[in-house]
Design a protein around this motif. Structure first.
Motif, PDB file in Angstrom:
ATOM      1  N   UNK A  63      -7.659  12.809   0.107  1.00 26.00           N
ATOM      2  CA  UNK A  63      -7.726  11.358   0.189  1.00 26.00           C
ATOM      3  C   UNK A  63      -6.392  11.208   0.179  1.00 26.00           C
ATOM      4  N   UNK A  64      -5.879  12.036   0.992  1.00 24.90           N
ATOM      5  CA  UNK A  64      -4.322  11.544   1.268  1.00 24.90           C
ATOM      6  C   UNK A  64      -4.277  10.054   2.111  1.00 24.90           C
ATOM      7  N   UNK A  65      -3.982   8.550   1.446  1.00 25.87           N
ATOM      8  CA  UNK A  65      -4.512   7.420   2.491  1.00 25.87           C
ATOM      9  C   UNK A  65      -2.625   7.521   2.997  1.00 25.87           C
ATOM     10  N   UNK A  66      -1.719   7.364   2.845  1.00 25.39           N
ATOM     11  CA  UNK A  66      -0.345   6.883   3.289  1.00 25.39           C
ATOM     12  C   UNK A  66       0.334   8.486   3.064  1.00 25.39           C
ATOM     13  N   UNK A  67       1.137   8.966   3.957  1.00 21.02           N
ATOM     14  CA  UNK A  67       1.781   9.522   4.106  1.00 21.02           C
ATOM     15  C   UNK A  67       4.257   9.376   4.253  1.00 21.02           C
ATOM     16  N   UNK A  68       4.362  10.137   3.691  1.00 19.80           N
ATOM     17  CA  UNK A  68       5.546   9.523   4.240  1.00 19.80           C
ATOM     18  C   UNK A  68       6.147  10.840   4.097  1.00 19.80           C
ATOM     19  N   UNK A 106       9.854   8.914   6.903  1.00 17.40           N
ATOM     20  CA  UNK A 106       8.966   8.483   8.252  1.00 17.40           C
ATOM     21  C   UNK A 106       7.569   8.318   7.633  1.00 17.40           C
ATOM     22  N   UNK A 107       6.654   7.350   8.193  1.00 14.42           N
ATOM     23  CA  UNK A 107       5.499   6.871   7.463  1.00 14.42           C
ATOM     24  C   UNK A 107       4.692   7.689   8.470  1.00 14.42           C
ATOM     25  N   UNK A 108       4.065   8.870   8.479  1.00 13.77           N
ATOM     26  CA  UNK A 108       3.260   9.451   9.120  1.00 13.77           C
ATOM     27  C   UNK A 108       1.683   9.316   9.078  1.00 13.77           C
ATOM     28  N   UNK A 109       1.119   8.972   7.873  1.00 11.74           N
ATOM     29  CA  UNK A 109      -0.040   8.850   8.360  1.00 11.74           C
ATOM     30  C   UNK A 109       0.083   7.584   7.269  1.00 11.74           C
ATOM     31  N   UNK A 110      -1.309   6.456   8.422  1.00 10.78           N
ATOM     32  CA  UNK A 110      -1.375   4.918   7.766  1.00 10.78           C
ATOM     33  C   UNK A 110      -2.431   4.942   7.378  1.00 10.78           C
ATOM     34  N   UNK A 111      -2.650   4.711   6.027  1.00 12.63           N
ATOM     35  CA  UNK A 111      -4.234   3.668   5.998  1.00 12.63           C
ATOM     36  C   UNK A 111      -5.180   5.501   6.383  1.00 12.63           C
ATOM     37  N   UNK A 112      -5.506   6.619   6.061  1.00 12.12           N
ATOM     38  CA  UNK A 112      -6.059   7.803   6.259  1.00 12.12           C
ATOM     39  C   UNK A 112      -5.518   8.807   7.644  1.00 12.12           C
ATOM     40  N   UNK A 113      -4.636   8.068   9.140  1.00 17.56           N
ATOM     41  CA  UNK A 113      -5.051   7.718  10.400  1.00 17.56           C
ATOM     42  C   UNK A 113      -3.096   8.413  10.663  1.00 17.56           C
ATOM     43  N   UNK A 114      -3.257   9.381  11.863  1.00 20.05           N
ATOM     44  CA  UNK A 114      -1.624  10.009  11.922  1.00 20.05           C
ATOM     45  C   UNK A 114      -1.275   8.740  13.058  1.00 20.05           C
ATOM     46  N   UNK A 167      -4.208  -1.742  18.152  1.00 22.58           N
ATOM     47  CA  UNK A 167      -3.075  -2.537  17.450  1.00 22.58           C
ATOM     48  C   UNK A 167      -2.770  -1.307  16.460  1.00 22.58           C
ATOM     49  N   UNK A 168      -1.267  -1.989  16.853  1.00 23.06           N
ATOM     50  CA  UNK A 168      -0.538  -1.141  15.620  1.00 23.06           C
ATOM     51  C   UNK A 168      -0.217  -2.057  14.595  1.00 23.06           C
ATOM     52  N   UNK A 169      -0.130  -0.713  13.840  1.00 22.75           N
ATOM     53  CA  UNK A 169       0.386  -1.733  11.843  1.00 22.75           C
ATOM     54  C   UNK A 169       1.501  -1.718  12.492  1.00 22.75           C
ATOM     55  N   UNK A 170       1.634  -2.572  10.394  1.00 25.06           N
ATOM     56  CA  UNK A 170       3.065  -3.064  10.757  1.00 25.06           C
ATOM     57  C   UNK A 170       3.917  -1.787   9.669  1.00 25.06           C
ATOM     58  N   UNK A 171       4.897  -2.842  10.444  1.00 27.42           N
ATOM     59  CA  UNK A 171       5.940  -1.064   9.477  1.00 27.42           C
ATOM     60  C   UNK A 171       5.928  -0.753   8.377  1.00 27.42           C
ATOM     61  N   UNK A 172       6.289   0.031   6.666  1.00 31.77           N
ATOM     62  CA  UNK A 172       5.750   0.010   6.186  1.00 31.77           C
ATOM     63  C   UNK A 172       7.386   0.212   5.738  1.00 31.77           C
ATOM     64  N   UNK A 218       9.302  12.964   0.608  1.00 37.17           N
ATOM     65  CA  UNK A 218       7.876  12.951   1.216  1.00 37.17           C
ATOM     66  C   UNK A 218       7.248  12.238   0.264  1.00 37.17           C
ATOM     67  N   UNK A 219       6.367  11.722   0.376  1.00 34.95           N
ATOM     68  CA  UNK A 219       5.174  11.485  -0.816  1.00 34.95           C
ATOM     69  C   UNK A 219       3.588  11.407  -0.567  1.00 34.95           C
ATOM     70  N   UNK A 220       2.774  11.553  -0.916  1.00 33.50           N
ATOM     71  CA  UNK A 220       2.163  11.669  -0.947  1.00 33.50           C
ATOM     72  C   UNK A 220       0.989  10.681  -1.312  1.00 33.50           C
ATOM     73  N   UNK A 221       0.058   8.660  -0.920  1.00 40.82           N
ATOM     74  CA  UNK A 221      -0.343   7.539  -1.681  1.00 40.82           C
ATOM     75  C   UNK A 221      -1.575   8.105  -1.593  1.00 40.82           C
ATOM     76  N   UNK A 222      -2.342   8.147  -2.685  1.00 37.07           N
ATOM     77  CA  UNK A 222      -3.604   8.665  -2.882  1.00 37.07           C
ATOM     78  C   UNK A 222      -3.986   6.880  -3.405  1.00 37.07           C
TER      79      UNK A 222
END
Length: 459
Positions: A423-428, A432-440, A1-6, A392-396
């Protein structure tokens, strides 16, 4: 299942801004850049909520193809096993990689970097020719494969087509180096091709690599610099191994870094990769040049290179960044941890990465210095959470830290010294969000292509 767009707007409880840590920071981006960075703000409907937001670190030195041999060189095959014996295994791998395989390997590596909180990589690329040594119809074929792999992963890349002309001081290339063969006009043509092909891609920058003083002499270097666009990044391997220093003394009469600083106009656009074996005067002069020392502690430890004189270099005001180099373990926090721990082991003291008698957080200093130095070495328009810079940003997630309720600099101390992985949870990256909940976002597809390429390569 795809994740909703952030959302393209983020509200962070705390964020590391150029002026330091701030609370309740709201960030917006459009067209790939930050358009708002507002501390002491209130969240707005639709904001992506985050505990901690950091500007991601760059890797200022990478050989993407070597990711295909990670973990395969740890068996002793010679009682005198060293960098030079490892290099023979690397040559054997380099002889087998085709463009399609290169793209799959690069995409996997860069996906791993993004998941580790790295959004910019300087790719020191010298795998230019076909396995038999002939040029591809497009001489930039392999470089394009690497860049396209970066595009698939969604990472920013500074491509550094690398001049590799000699096997050693005064020696012609060996047969196993035939894929690396290049001359200044060949490299200049590659740079022009890349700049034209990716001119509208905000995630692609271009500079030039000089493999080493072993592989490029004074005339080669000066000719290459004359063909290189002004202000482009210039990177060079230098003084990595003691044998290299001894050979340089024998052939040129000076140590490598001293010779380079004497003979070539080194400035802030340069990155001297490794620079492991410096004497005191070279350390002072390198710091004064404004160039970045490109340190790759994991690879330098893996290859038995030695330890960079970090404490003295910092005291002289030197600039440095970190690179993942052989990519045996793409991890920014591991690079920084090992950089500091190497100094502690050598000097038998703690908390060394601070200038002079300064007090404070070692994690903060390492992160901030390597962020600035790495951004300078990559020559790209990011490196901070600031209006007008690349988004660019990294959410921890603070629950991923070693202890609860950490604030400010203790966050960076925890990330570097008390976490096995970042522990990069989300990466922009580039908005563009390229990592979501720890997964690419393309993890399954990239991993499957990598698996197929590796099985073919090692069959």
């Amino acid at each position: 299942m795809s994740l909703p767009t952030l959302s393209r707007s983020v509200f962070a409880t705390q964020a590391f801004l150029p002026e330091g840590w701030r609370e309740n920071v709201r960030l917006e981006c459009a067209s790939g850049v930050f358009t708002r960075v507002q501390p002491d703000a209130k969240p707005q409907p639709g904001d992506h909520r985050a505990d901690i937001v950091l500007p991601p670190l760059p890797s200022l030195h990478s050989h993407a193809f070597q990711r295909a041999m990670a973990g395969l060189t740890e068996t002793r095959r010679d009682p005198a096993d060293s960098f030079w014996t490892w290099r023979e295994q690397m040559y054997a791998l380099a002889a087998r990689i085709a463009p399609d395989g290169m793209r799959a390997i690069a995409a996997q590596l860069y996906m791993e970097m993004l998941k580790a909180g790295i959004t910019q990589v300087a790719e020191f690329h010298y795998l230019h020719r076909a396995p038999d040594g002939t040029a591809y119809d497009c001489p930039a074929e392999m470089a394009r494969s690497v860049i396209d792999g970066a595009g698939e992963a969604g990472i920013g890349i500074t491509m550094l087509p690398t001049l590799y002309r000699h096997a050693g001081f005064g020696r012609v290339l060996a047969p196993e180096q035939k894929r690396f063969e290049s001359a200044p006009d060949f490299i200049a043509g590659m740079m022009a091709d890349i700049a034209a092909t990716y001119r509208d891609n905000g995630l692609v920058d271009v500079g030039v690599g000089l493999h080493s003083l072993r592989a490029a002499n004074r005339e080669d270097i000066l000719e290459m610099l004359a063909l290189t666009p002004e202000r482009a990044p210039v990177h060079i391997h230098i003084a990595e191994q003691q044998r290299e220093v001894a050979d340089c003394l024998d052939f040129l009469g000076r140590r490598p870094v001293a010779w380079l600083l004497d003979e070539i106009p080194v400035d802030e656009h340069w990155c001297l990769v490794h620079a492991t074996h410096l004497d005191a005067e070279e350390t002072r002069r390198l710091a004064a040049s404004g160039a970045v020392a490109g340190l790759c502690p994991v690879t330098e430890a893996n290859l038995g290179d030695g330890l960079f004189p970090l404490e003295d270099f910092i005291d002289y005001g030197g600039r440095f960044g970190i690179g993942t180099d052989s990519n045996v373990l793409p991890s920014a926090n591991e690079e920084l941890r090992l950089l500091e721990y190497g100094q502690r082991l050598a000097l038998q003291k703690r908390c060394r990465a601070l200038p002079g008698e300064a007090m404070g957080s070692v994690g903060r200093y390492l992160y901030d210095a390597s962020l600035k130095g790495g951004t300078q070495a990559c020559g790209h328009g990011g490196g901070a959470l600031a209006i007008g810079l690349r988004a660019d940003l990294c959410v921890v997630n603070e629950e991923a830290l070693s202890l609860p309720d950490l604030q400010g600099d203790t966050v960076l101390d925890s990330l570097i010294f008390a976490r096995a992985t970042f522990p990069a949870n989300d990466v922009l990256c580039g908005g563009e969000w390229v990592v979501r909940d720890g997964r690419h976002i393309h993890e399954n597809r990239i991993a499957a292509a990598f698996l197929s390429a590796i099985r073919h390569l090692h069959s």
